[in-house]
Scaffold this motif. Structure first.
Motif, PDB file in Angstrom:
ATOM      1  N   ALA A  97      -2.843  -6.336  12.609  1.00  0.00           N
ATOM      2  CA  ALA A  97      -4.325  -7.379  12.570  1.00  0.00           C
ATOM      3  C   ALA A  97      -4.030  -7.332  11.243  1.00  0.00           C
ATOM      4  CB  ALA A  97      -5.165  -5.915  11.331  1.00  0.00           C
ATOM      5  N   ARG A  99      -9.468 -14.439  20.012  1.00  0.00           N
ATOM      6  CA  ARG A  99     -11.470 -13.456  20.292  1.00  0.00           C
ATOM      7  C   ARG A  99     -10.783 -12.013  19.923  1.00  0.00           C
ATOM      8  NH1 ARG A  99     -16.082 -15.334  18.997  1.00  0.00           N
ATOM      9  NH2 ARG A  99     -16.786 -13.123  19.162  1.00  0.00           N
ATOM     10  N   PHE A 100      -9.998 -11.081  20.683  1.00  0.00           N
ATOM     11  CA  PHE A 100      -9.225  -9.779  20.266  1.00  0.00           C
ATOM     12  C   PHE A 100      -8.804  -9.818  18.667  1.00  0.00           C
ATOM     13  CE2 PHE A 100      -5.910  -5.902  20.051  1.00  0.00           C
ATOM     14  CZ  PHE A 100      -7.435  -5.157  20.653  1.00  0.00           C
ATOM     15  N   ASP A 101      -7.719 -11.049  18.696  1.00  0.00           N
ATOM     16  CA  ASP A 101      -7.641 -11.174  17.147  1.00  0.00           C
ATOM     17  C   ASP A 101      -8.139 -10.600  16.198  1.00  0.00           C
ATOM     18  OD1 ASP A 101      -5.583 -11.568  14.876  1.00  0.00           O
ATOM     19  OD2 ASP A 101      -4.804 -12.830  15.851  1.00  0.00           O
ATOM     20  N   GLU A 102      -9.358 -11.502  16.106  1.00  0.00           N
ATOM     21  CA  GLU A 102     -10.632 -11.867  15.259  1.00  0.00           C
ATOM     22  C   GLU A 102     -11.174 -10.752  14.672  1.00  0.00           C
ATOM     23  OE1 GLU A 102     -12.664 -14.547  17.250  1.00  0.00           O
ATOM     24  OE2 GLU A 102     -11.161 -16.567  16.890  1.00  0.00           O
ATOM     25  N   MET A 103     -11.415  -9.783  15.956  1.00  0.00           N
ATOM     26  CA  MET A 103     -12.105  -8.942  16.170  1.00  0.00           C
ATOM     27  C   MET A 103     -11.507  -7.520  15.609  1.00  0.00           C
ATOM     28  SD  MET A 103     -11.576  -5.127  17.268  1.00  0.00           S
ATOM     29  CE  MET A 103     -10.960  -5.059  18.950  1.00  0.00           C
ATOM     30  N   LEU A 104      -9.712  -7.766  15.973  1.00  0.00           N
ATOM     31  CA  LEU A 104      -9.425  -6.326  15.358  1.00  0.00           C
ATOM     32  C   LEU A 104      -9.085  -6.697  13.299  1.00  0.00           C
ATOM     33  CD1 LEU A 104      -6.840  -3.689  15.663  1.00  0.00           C
ATOM     34  CD2 LEU A 104      -5.722  -5.531  15.910  1.00  0.00           C
ATOM     35  N   THR A 135     -10.873  -8.211  11.407  1.00  0.00           N
ATOM     36  CA  THR A 135     -12.212  -7.022  10.413  1.00  0.00           C
ATOM     37  C   THR A 135     -12.844  -5.737  11.088  1.00  0.00           C
ATOM     38  OG1 THR A 135     -13.589  -9.688  11.972  1.00  0.00           O
ATOM     39  CG2 THR A 135     -14.820  -7.512  10.957  1.00  0.00           C
ATOM     40  N   PHE A 136     -12.611  -5.203  12.132  1.00  0.00           N
ATOM     41  CA  PHE A 136     -12.348  -4.386  12.631  1.00  0.00           C
ATOM     42  C   PHE A 136     -11.544  -3.163  11.552  1.00  0.00           C
ATOM     43  CE2 PHE A 136     -11.334  -0.189  15.157  1.00  0.00           C
ATOM     44  CZ  PHE A 136     -12.566   0.000  15.148  1.00  0.00           C
ATOM     45  N   GLU A 137     -10.194  -3.970  11.305  1.00  0.00           N
ATOM     46  CA  GLU A 137      -9.608  -2.624  11.054  1.00  0.00           C
ATOM     47  C   GLU A 137      -9.608  -2.876   9.361  1.00  0.00           C
ATOM     48  OE1 GLU A 137      -5.948  -2.166   8.313  1.00  0.00           O
ATOM     49  OE2 GLU A 137      -6.703  -4.353   8.891  1.00  0.00           O
ATOM     50  N   LEU A 140      -9.573   2.659  19.711  1.00  0.00           N
ATOM     51  CA  LEU A 140      -9.536   1.354  20.315  1.00  0.00           C
ATOM     52  C   LEU A 140      -8.098   1.323  20.910  1.00  0.00           C
ATOM     53  CD1 LEU A 140     -10.658  -1.283  20.196  1.00  0.00           C
ATOM     54  CD2 LEU A 140      -9.029  -1.911  18.002  1.00  0.00           C
ATOM     55  N   THR A 189     -10.859  -2.614  27.082  1.00  0.00           N
ATOM     56  CA  THR A 189     -10.140  -4.074  26.652  1.00  0.00           C
ATOM     57  C   THR A 189      -8.350  -4.035  25.289  1.00  0.00           C
ATOM     58  OG1 THR A 189     -12.559  -4.301  25.773  1.00  0.00           O
ATOM     59  CG2 THR A 189     -10.912  -5.737  24.796  1.00  0.00           C
TER      60      THR A 189
END
Length: 114
Positions: free
Chosen positions: A31, A74-79, A81-83, A94, A99
């Motif tokens: 992340a 998108r997974f990279d962007e989500m991670l 933010t999520f992290e 997760l 996913t």
């Protein structure tokens, strides 16, 4: 969901994958921008047959390839933010999702961990 549907067309179901456990610190490092051998354990799906199928499809199917690259972005962007607010327990949960398993397979297929 699109990438999971496309994988299923080749008989690949992420529910059937059993990736090796990955400590939360590897998800955090990814992340924060780490790539390559330092985070190679994130590519927890190592099944040669699955990697071969997805690699072949990446070369031969432009729609699949574009969908995979979109999914990985998108997974990279989500991670990222999520992290920021996630506990280690959250990151480990997760990692158990369909996913995240798709991420492990597809990121390894395109060489994210090389």
């Amino acid at each position: 969901q699109d990438v999971l549907t496309l994988l299923s067309q080749n008989g690949i179901y992420t529910d059937d994958m059993r990736p090796e456990p990955i400590p939360a610190e590897f998800w955090r490092s990814f992340a924060m921008g780490a790539r390559g051998k330092n985070i190679e354990r994130l590519g927890g799906v190592r099944d040669a047959a699955l990697l071969s199928i997805t690699s072949t499809r990446m070369r031969e199917d432009m729609i699949f390839r574009d969908t995979v690259h979109h999914f990985l972005r998108r997974f990279d962007e989500m991670l990222v933010t999520f992290e920021k607010n996630a506990t280690d327990t959250d990151l480990l949960a997760l990692a158990e999702t369909r996913t995240a398993r798709a991420f492990m397979l597809l990121a390894r297929t395109i060489g994210t961990f090389d």
